[in-house]
Scaffold this motif. Structure first.
Motif, PDB file in Angstrom:
ATOM      1  N   LYS A  87     -45.089  20.555  38.282  1.00  0.00           N
ATOM      2  CA  LYS A  87     -44.866  19.246  37.667  1.00  0.00           C
ATOM      3  C   LYS A  87     -44.913  18.129  38.703  1.00  0.00           C
ATOM      4  O   LYS A  87     -44.416  18.257  39.815  1.00  0.00           O
ATOM      5  CB  LYS A  87     -43.505  19.221  36.956  1.00  0.00           C
ATOM      6  N   GLN A  88     -45.491  17.029  38.308  1.00  0.00           N
ATOM      7  CA  GLN A  88     -45.583  15.871  39.172  1.00  0.00           C
ATOM      8  C   GLN A  88     -44.375  14.979  38.998  1.00  0.00           C
ATOM      9  O   GLN A  88     -43.869  14.812  37.897  1.00  0.00           O
ATOM     10  CB  GLN A  88     -46.843  15.075  38.824  1.00  0.00           C
ATOM     11  N   ASP A 102     -47.708  13.258  30.049  1.00  0.00           N
ATOM     12  CA  ASP A 102     -46.590  13.726  30.868  1.00  0.00           C
ATOM     13  C   ASP A 102     -46.665  13.214  32.303  1.00  0.00           C
ATOM     14  O   ASP A 102     -45.660  12.821  32.878  1.00  0.00           O
ATOM     15  CB  ASP A 102     -46.538  15.258  30.866  1.00  0.00           C
ATOM     16  N   THR A 103     -47.842  13.237  32.897  1.00  0.00           N
ATOM     17  CA  THR A 103     -47.993  12.861  34.298  1.00  0.00           C
ATOM     18  C   THR A 103     -48.600  11.461  34.416  1.00  0.00           C
ATOM     19  O   THR A 103     -49.106  10.891  33.443  1.00  0.00           O
ATOM     20  CB  THR A 103     -48.916  13.862  35.020  1.00  0.00           C
ATOM     21  N   ASN A 129     -54.936  17.876  36.278  1.00  0.00           N
ATOM     22  CA  ASN A 129     -54.649  17.840  37.712  1.00  0.00           C
ATOM     23  C   ASN A 129     -55.866  18.275  38.531  1.00  0.00           C
ATOM     24  O   ASN A 129     -56.150  17.732  39.582  1.00  0.00           O
ATOM     25  CB  ASN A 129     -53.458  18.743  38.028  1.00  0.00           C
ATOM     26  N   VAL A 164     -42.796  11.281  33.119  1.00  0.00           N
ATOM     27  CA  VAL A 164     -42.147  11.153  34.426  1.00  0.00           C
ATOM     28  C   VAL A 164     -41.637   9.744  34.701  1.00  0.00           C
ATOM     29  O   VAL A 164     -40.803   9.539  35.588  1.00  0.00           O
ATOM     30  CB  VAL A 164     -43.100  11.586  35.562  1.00  0.00           C
ATOM     31  N   ASN A 220     -39.600  19.008  33.213  1.00  0.00           N
ATOM     32  CA  ASN A 220     -40.307  18.159  34.167  1.00  0.00           C
ATOM     33  C   ASN A 220     -39.558  17.993  35.480  1.00  0.00           C
ATOM     34  O   ASN A 220     -40.111  17.466  36.436  1.00  0.00           O
ATOM     35  CB  ASN A 220     -40.574  16.776  33.539  1.00  0.00           C
TER      36      ASN A 220
END
Length: 562
Positions: A321-322, A523-524, A546, A456, A286
């Motif tokens: 990845k954000q 994840d985001t 996304n 994140v 990430n």
């Protein structure tokens, strides 16, 4: 590859809980032994033995009556306490006009004045920091503040080490905390005064929580979805072991300096983690450190004997990845609503969990037996979590634990007020059930929270929640001290009433959180916002989240849970 794999799929391929993870998880659980000891150690370090004023001019005075003549001197100089739970007035002495004499009967003035020296019972403690530095009576007002400052350190550590872990890596944050903990904990054994003691305990608090958070997240991020509970809940057994070890060590040594020195010195073992613990591959991916993540993934596959799956995994091309930071959990309505509920629950759980241990001296009976029993209750709580979290779900487990524990604590009002000594055994049993509930709630809220927050901001979110837990921990010493301020059997019941009612209220609010059982970790930030909706699972599988957000902008999530 046509289909892009997320990290949960990668870890399932190379072993979700193989030999590699078992070794790493056990190693990362070991510091939780020390963490448990440091968290509840103020019960021993700042233990207040029974005490009374020193008889003026009598250099051989002791709390234990030595002879009939000594008893006479005590009767003539020391007023009896108006509190039925204490033998003597602890802070005043008769203002007799005569000087010390073995044959004096002191028939004069019976007014009282405050004393400035004390003698202490050694039946429970040989020496504590309190008895060494006379932190009683007017000086005792600093005790609650002193205990609170440790948890202020834990709060600062939650924030500081959480941010370090998200920015520079879990391993870097953990190693920094270990080094600082070793220095401060060993140094505390020679603290010459209260300001130095407070400063070092503040540092120990900060580093302890830094280690707990980073090792917990490291544990969570190297195992597969189906094994998160088993891996995470192992921590509970080590934490419980720490409390039991402290009880046994304290019973044998009974001197605060020896206990602190032994526990602090043991931290040196964890310096080896710099070489034997690997960084979280999920964090590396990430943060765009693909080569380093690839190296860790190869190592996991080799140890787990899954090297045959490496080629398709290492040819995987990641999505962009954000990045995320702590502000994102406050700027989203969904994440903010969940965060508020989690903040309250963490605060109440910490207040109750640590408060019940701090309250050991108010329960009555044998101090060390009570302390040992309270520590032992964390073993069945960890076992219950292992057996039930994956069966009934995080939310049901957490809410049930909070409510059952709260009702048990509230019930002590009747056993202490109306039963007294005759129902002492039942009172202890109810307190133990309260600790069992708090232990289950603590374990469940850790994994519940970590699964609700996206990768994140996971460490930052955990750190923020842990910050609020420290507010509960900071309140706990003052809740406990209210027992002495009120006095009598009613005073002893007050802390348990506060713990019980707060636990029930927080447990009911947690019903508004979404279930996380058998869900892929978000994840985001976008995935975190959608988590708990029917769309989340399908979007997570296809990896089109996304694109969806790019098309629709800021999605308004219409769901019944926050």
């Amino acid at each position: 590859m046509d289909k892009k794999m997320n990290f949960d799929e990668i870890i399932e391929k190379i072993g979700s809980f193989g030999k590699y993870q078992i070794i790493q998880v056990i190693l990362m659980c070991l510091p939780h032994i020390n963490a448990a000891i440091f968290m509840v150690m103020s019960v021993i370090l700042l233990g207040v033995p029974k005490y009374r004023c020193n008889i003026p001019g009598y250099t051989g005075d002791t709390y234990l009556i030595q002879s009939p003549e000594h008893q006479t001197l005590v009767d003539n100089y020391i007023p009896r306490s108006s509190d039925s739970t204490k033998d003597y007035d602890q802070c005043h002495i008769y203002n007799n006009n005569s000087t010390y004499s073995h044959n004096s009967t002191f028939p004069g003035n019976r007014s009282t004045v405050e004393c400035d020296s004390w003698v202490y019972s050694q039946s429970t403690f040989t020496e504590t920091f309190v008895s060494e530095h006379d932190l009683v009576c007017s000086n005792g007002d600093l005790l609650s503040l002193t205990k609170m400052m440790f948890f202020v350190g834990v709060l600062v550590g939650s924030f500081t080490f959480g941010l370090l872990a998200d920015r520079y890596g879990r391993k870097f944050s953990m190693c920094c905390a270990i080094v600082l903990q070793l220095l401060s904990s060993v140094g505390l054994a020679w603290a010459p005064n209260l300001p130095v003691y407070i400063t070092l305990r503040f540092m120990i608090g900060a580093t302890t929580n830094g280690i707990v958070l980073t090792t917990f997240v490291l544990t969570l991020e190297i195992v597969g979805t189906s094994k998160r509970v088993q891996a995470s809940m192992i921590n509970g057994f080590f934490f419980a072991g720490g409390e039991v070890i402290l009880a046994g060590l304290s019973y044998l040594l009974r001197n605060w300096q020896y206990i602190e020195l032994i526990v602090g010195s043991s931290t040196v073992f964890y310096l080896s983690f710099f070489w034997i613990i690997q960084e979280s591959p999920r964090w590396l991916l990430n943060h765009g450190q693909t080569k380093k993540a690839e190296k860790v993934i190869k190592r996991i596959a080799e140890v787990n004997k899954k090297s045959q799956y490496l080629e398709p995994i290492l040819n995987y091309k990641e999505d962009e990845k954000q990045k995320g930071d702590i502000r994102h959990i406050f700027t989203s309505r969904v994440l903010f609503g969940r965060t508020l509920i989690l903040f309250l629950n963490w605060c109440v759980i910490a207040m109750t969990f640590y408060g019940l241990s701090m309250n050991t001296g108010n329960i009555g009976g044998d101090f060390y037996l009570n302390f040992m029993l309270l520590g032992l209750m964390d073993f069945p709580s960890s076992l219950l979590l292992l057996l039930l979290l994956n069966r009934i779900g995080r939310k049901k487990m957490h809410c049930t634990s909070m409510i059952v524990g709260g009702v048990s604590c509230l019930s002590t009002l009747f056993t202490t007020t109306y039963g007294g000594e005759s129902l002492h055994g039942l009172t202890v049993a109810l307190v133990l059930i309260g600790k069992l509930g708090a232990g289950c709630a603590f374990g469940s809220v850790f994994i519940f929270t970590s699964e609700l927050y996206p990768t994140v901001v996971r460490n930052a979110g955990m750190g923020a929640c842990s910050c609020f837990a420290r507010f509960g921990s900071m309140i706990a010493p003052y809740v406990i001290s209210s027992a002495a301020d009120i006095g009598g059997t009613t005073g002893k019941a007050v802390p348990l009433i506060v713990f019980g009612s707060a636990s029930i209220a927080a447990g009911l609010l947690a019903l508004f959180l979404p279930e996380t059982l058998n869900k892929d970790l978000p994840d985001t930030i976008e995935e975190g916002k959608l988590f708990g909706t029917p769309e989340y699972d399908s979007i997570k599988k296809t990896g089109n989240i996304n694109k969806r957000f790019a098309m629709e902008g800021e999605l308004s999530v219409q769901t019944g849970s926050v």
